[in-house]
Scaffold this motif. Sequence first.
Motif, PDB file in Angstrom:
ATOM      1  N   ALA A  27       0.816  -1.110  -0.193  1.00 26.74           N
ATOM      2  CA  ALA A  27       0.091  -0.080   0.042  1.00 26.74           C
ATOM      3  C   ALA A  27       0.817   1.402  -0.113  1.00 26.74           C
ATOM      4  O   ALA A  27       2.067   1.500   0.508  1.00 26.74           O
ATOM      5  CB  ALA A  27      -0.808   0.056   1.215  1.00 26.74           C
ATOM      6  N   SER A  28       0.353   2.285  -0.385  1.00 26.88           N
ATOM      7  CA  SER A  28       1.249   3.686  -0.717  1.00 26.88           C
ATOM      8  C   SER A  28       1.388   4.076   0.406  1.00 26.88           C
ATOM      9  O   SER A  28       0.740   3.947   1.638  1.00 26.88           O
ATOM     10  CB  SER A  28       0.433   4.560  -1.688  1.00 26.88           C
ATOM     11  OG  SER A  28      -0.815   5.097  -0.941  1.00 26.88           O
ATOM     12  N   GLU A  29       2.403   5.072   0.618  1.00 24.22           N
ATOM     13  CA  GLU A  29       2.787   5.452   2.088  1.00 24.22           C
ATOM     14  C   GLU A  29       1.693   6.280   2.630  1.00 24.22           C
ATOM     15  O   GLU A  29       1.372   6.062   3.805  1.00 24.22           O
ATOM     16  CB  GLU A  29       4.001   6.297   1.883  1.00 24.22           C
ATOM     17  CG  GLU A  29       4.616   6.935   3.191  1.00 24.22           C
ATOM     18  CD  GLU A  29       6.072   7.555   2.725  1.00 24.22           C
ATOM     19  OE1 GLU A  29       6.384   8.322   3.868  1.00 24.22           O
ATOM     20  OE2 GLU A  29       6.453   7.693   2.102  1.00 24.22           O
ATOM     21  N   SER A  30       1.103   7.047   1.805  1.00 24.23           N
ATOM     22  CA  SER A  30      -0.001   8.017   2.581  1.00 24.23           C
ATOM     23  C   SER A  30      -0.948   7.091   2.819  1.00 24.23           C
ATOM     24  O   SER A  30      -1.752   7.488   3.953  1.00 24.23           O
ATOM     25  CB  SER A  30      -0.299   9.078   1.427  1.00 24.23           C
ATOM     26  OG  SER A  30      -0.892   8.508   0.230  1.00 24.23           O
ATOM     27  N   ALA A  31      -1.380   6.341   2.020  1.00 21.99           N
ATOM     28  CA  ALA A  31      -2.683   5.495   2.545  1.00 21.99           C
ATOM     29  C   ALA A  31      -2.410   4.705   3.770  1.00 21.99           C
ATOM     30  O   ALA A  31      -3.300   4.515   4.587  1.00 21.99           O
ATOM     31  CB  ALA A  31      -2.972   4.584   1.521  1.00 21.99           C
ATOM     32  N   GLU A  32      -1.313   3.964   3.798  1.00 18.85           N
ATOM     33  CA  GLU A  32      -0.593   3.387   4.889  1.00 18.85           C
ATOM     34  C   GLU A  32      -0.738   4.165   6.401  1.00 18.85           C
ATOM     35  O   GLU A  32      -1.334   3.831   7.276  1.00 18.85           O
ATOM     36  CB  GLU A  32       0.342   2.641   4.746  1.00 18.85           C
ATOM     37  CG  GLU A  32       1.162   1.804   6.213  1.00 18.85           C
ATOM     38  CD  GLU A  32       2.370   1.170   5.821  1.00 18.85           C
ATOM     39  OE1 GLU A  32       3.018   1.336   4.775  1.00 18.85           O
ATOM     40  OE2 GLU A  32       3.056   0.575   6.819  1.00 18.85           O
ATOM     41  N   ALA A  33      -0.297   5.379   6.184  1.00 17.58           N
ATOM     42  CA  ALA A  33      -0.166   6.475   7.214  1.00 17.58           C
ATOM     43  C   ALA A  33      -1.569   6.877   7.634  1.00 17.58           C
ATOM     44  O   ALA A  33      -1.935   6.911   8.868  1.00 17.58           O
ATOM     45  CB  ALA A  33       0.627   7.721   6.864  1.00 17.58           C
ATOM     46  N   GLU A  34      -2.390   6.822   6.559  1.00 16.26           N
ATOM     47  CA  GLU A  34      -3.807   7.338   7.074  1.00 16.26           C
ATOM     48  C   GLU A  34      -4.436   6.151   7.996  1.00 16.26           C
ATOM     49  O   GLU A  34      -5.227   6.351   8.773  1.00 16.26           O
ATOM     50  CB  GLU A  34      -4.810   7.612   5.818  1.00 16.26           C
ATOM     51  CG  GLU A  34      -6.138   8.277   5.912  1.00 16.26           C
ATOM     52  CD  GLU A  34      -5.904   9.514   6.326  1.00 16.26           C
ATOM     53  OE1 GLU A  34      -6.767  10.185   6.688  1.00 16.26           O
ATOM     54  OE2 GLU A  34      -4.759  10.379   6.073  1.00 16.26           O
ATOM     55  N   ARG A  35      -4.289   5.028   7.413  1.00 12.30           N
ATOM     56  CA  ARG A  35      -4.947   3.924   8.256  1.00 12.30           C
ATOM     57  C   ARG A  35      -4.160   3.655   9.621  1.00 12.30           C
ATOM     58  O   ARG A  35      -5.301   3.046  10.487  1.00 12.30           O
ATOM     59  CB  ARG A  35      -4.841   2.497   7.370  1.00 12.30           C
ATOM     60  CG  ARG A  35      -5.688   2.490   6.240  1.00 12.30           C
ATOM     61  CD  ARG A  35      -5.810   0.960   5.672  1.00 12.30           C
ATOM     62  NE  ARG A  35      -4.628   0.620   5.341  1.00 12.30           N
ATOM     63  CZ  ARG A  35      -3.961   0.706   4.035  1.00 12.30           C
ATOM     64  NH1 ARG A  35      -4.658   1.634   3.329  1.00 12.30           N
ATOM     65  NH2 ARG A  35      -3.092   0.199   3.771  1.00 12.30           N
ATOM     66  N   VAL A  36      -3.074   4.014   9.995  1.00 13.34           N
ATOM     67  CA  VAL A  36      -2.544   3.813  10.967  1.00 13.34           C
ATOM     68  C   VAL A  36      -3.196   4.810  12.181  1.00 13.34           C
ATOM     69  O   VAL A  36      -3.304   4.206  13.150  1.00 13.34           O
ATOM     70  CB  VAL A  36      -0.942   4.238  10.985  1.00 13.34           C
ATOM     71  CG1 VAL A  36      -0.391   4.244  12.525  1.00 13.34           C
ATOM     72  CG2 VAL A  36      -0.209   3.008  10.329  1.00 13.34           C
ATOM     73  N   ARG A  37      -3.477   5.997  11.754  1.00 16.40           N
ATOM     74  CA  ARG A  37      -3.919   6.967  12.821  1.00 16.40           C
ATOM     75  C   ARG A  37      -5.628   6.378  12.738  1.00 16.40           C
ATOM     76  O   ARG A  37      -5.986   5.617  12.043  1.00 16.40           O
ATOM     77  CB  ARG A  37      -4.159   8.327  12.081  1.00 16.40           C
ATOM     78  CG  ARG A  37      -2.764   9.039  11.745  1.00 16.40           C
ATOM     79  CD  ARG A  37      -2.834  10.395  11.269  1.00 16.40           C
ATOM     80  NE  ARG A  37      -3.485  10.610  10.250  1.00 16.40           N
ATOM     81  CZ  ARG A  37      -3.015  10.720   9.137  1.00 16.40           C
ATOM     82  NH1 ARG A  37      -1.612  10.587   8.965  1.00 16.40           N
ATOM     83  NH2 ARG A  37      -3.566  11.002   8.140  1.00 16.40           N
ATOM     84  N   ALA A 267      -6.164   8.448  -8.070  1.00 17.96           N
ATOM     85  CA  ALA A 267      -6.538   8.917  -6.844  1.00 17.96           C
ATOM     86  C   ALA A 267      -5.980   8.188  -5.513  1.00 17.96           C
ATOM     87  O   ALA A 267      -5.389   7.164  -5.836  1.00 17.96           O
ATOM     88  CB  ALA A 267      -7.906   8.722  -6.525  1.00 17.96           C
ATOM     89  N   GLN A 268      -6.194   8.521  -4.480  1.00 27.97           N
ATOM     90  CA  GLN A 268      -5.511   7.843  -3.251  1.00 27.97           C
ATOM     91  C   GLN A 268      -6.718   7.471  -2.206  1.00 27.97           C
ATOM     92  O   GLN A 268      -6.356   6.723  -1.342  1.00 27.97           O
ATOM     93  CB  GLN A 268      -4.803   9.003  -2.436  1.00 27.97           C
ATOM     94  CG  GLN A 268      -3.338   9.461  -2.873  1.00 27.97           C
ATOM     95  CD  GLN A 268      -3.506  10.224  -4.326  1.00 27.97           C
ATOM     96  OE1 GLN A 268      -4.409  11.247  -4.369  1.00 27.97           O
ATOM     97  NE2 GLN A 268      -2.973   9.780  -5.244  1.00 27.97           N
ATOM     98  N   GLY A 269      -7.921   7.577  -2.741  1.00 25.17           N
ATOM     99  CA  GLY A 269      -8.995   7.037  -1.796  1.00 25.17           C
ATOM    100  C   GLY A 269     -10.214   6.885  -2.458  1.00 25.17           C
ATOM    101  O   GLY A 269     -10.351   7.431  -3.630  1.00 25.17           O
ATOM    102  N   VAL A 270     -11.160   6.353  -2.097  1.00 28.89           N
ATOM    103  CA  VAL A 270     -12.445   6.151  -2.361  1.00 28.89           C
ATOM    104  C   VAL A 270     -13.479   6.305  -1.289  1.00 28.89           C
ATOM    105  O   VAL A 270     -13.245   6.375  -0.077  1.00 28.89           O
ATOM    106  CB  VAL A 270     -12.775   4.721  -2.888  1.00 28.89           C
ATOM    107  CG1 VAL A 270     -11.904   4.414  -4.277  1.00 28.89           C
ATOM    108  CG2 VAL A 270     -12.450   3.586  -1.849  1.00 28.89           C
ATOM    109  N   GLY A 300      -4.127   0.369  -2.052  1.00 26.78           N
ATOM    110  CA  GLY A 300      -3.425   1.273  -1.392  1.00 26.78           C
ATOM    111  C   GLY A 300      -4.271   2.402  -1.410  1.00 26.78           C
ATOM    112  O   GLY A 300      -3.710   3.580  -1.228  1.00 26.78           O
ATOM    113  N   LEU A 301      -5.604   2.380  -1.375  1.00 27.20           N
ATOM    114  CA  LEU A 301      -6.644   3.400  -1.317  1.00 27.20           C
ATOM    115  C   LEU A 301      -7.407   3.349   0.034  1.00 27.20           C
ATOM    116  O   LEU A 301      -7.601   2.518   0.980  1.00 27.20           O
ATOM    117  CB  LEU A 301      -7.805   2.966  -2.221  1.00 27.20           C
ATOM    118  CG  LEU A 301      -7.504   2.928  -3.674  1.00 27.20           C
ATOM    119  CD1 LEU A 301      -8.440   2.277  -4.493  1.00 27.20           C
ATOM    120  CD2 LEU A 301      -7.112   4.628  -4.228  1.00 27.20           C
TER     121      LEU A 301
END
Length: 369
Positions: A27-37, A267-270, A300-301
């Motif tokens: 998964a992309s770095e930004s998506a992974e970071a979003e899920r960690v939070r 895109a980075q998300g849905v 990675g979304l």
Amino acid sequence: MSRIRRALAGGLALAATAGVCAAVAGASESAEAERVRQPVVIGHRGASGLRPEHTLGAYRVAISQGADYIEPDIVATKDRRLVARHDNWLADSTDVEKRAEFADRKKTKTVDGTSRTDWFTEDFTLAELRTLRTEERIPAVRPNNAVFDGLEPIPTLEEVLDLARRHGVGVYPETKHPSYFDDLGLSMEEPLVATLGRYGFDGRGDKVFIQSFETANLRDLRKMTTVRLVQLINGSGAPYDFVESGDERTYADLVKPEGLKWIASYAQGVGPSTSWIVPVDASGRLGAPTTLVRDAHRRGLTVHTWTVRNENEFLPADFRQGNTAAPDHRRATGDVGGWLARLYSLGVDGVFCDDPSAGVAARTEIFGS
């Protein structure tokens, strides 16, 4: 253990496992970071369950309740200024019908394939539009909001961004009817990106997402900006740019693994309707969860679902409360905390809430402060 914590006990373990698998899968770095939070809470049109939607008052309440992001839907004026309205028609959310000086602006137009007789933002300059006053869009369901009718003008995008910047919250603008505005020569993408940049919302790491139910404008935006983009997924139908271009794919195709793979290219998300995560049957009761959250994470979304509302009318039947025979049952508050707990247990990365305090309270009980 509280009701919400019991509801989450099993689900969170599964969601955590899914998150780890997604990271391992690349998964992309930004998506992974979003899920960690912790999941983010987005003030849907502000705190639209408590104030008329898309008003500075609604955004201020959302911020005071702890929303991480506030959502301005964006439409264009005749002079190509961007303002916060859910749609480009005005009668259901302003006092335009009462304004004799604008009587001749009432027209019949086709917006995204549907004919509508109304007043439209693109027929007003910003100065003219600012003389209107906002009103509650669904007073039958939210009569308490109607007491704020007539108090505020339509806010500009600049006002919303200034408010967000001063209070340290994120913004989540949605471009409304982008193909329609493009056909009028009022493309919104360029002024949106420029305005976001002037207020410091212009990078991948900034607290900003741009969302749309269409796909072509998001793909165009990918070339203009590095901010995170989110493909909205309606509960039925197809993106209007698909309809207009003859593309036979629907939203149902976009939530499949191949559709998600394609979305991840721009895109980075849905942003799916909750019904794509937990379907409801004809009686309004929840069925078995789908694999959408897991499938999106594997691509990675991030997944920001919509919309959680407090009233029985908008909740799954499983979470409605009170006497169903009562005349105000539709307006009664249901078990919104239980519904949020269910969504959190399935691993969503964020929720759009008409009452952000409900999203924040459920999150705090589940994950801690």
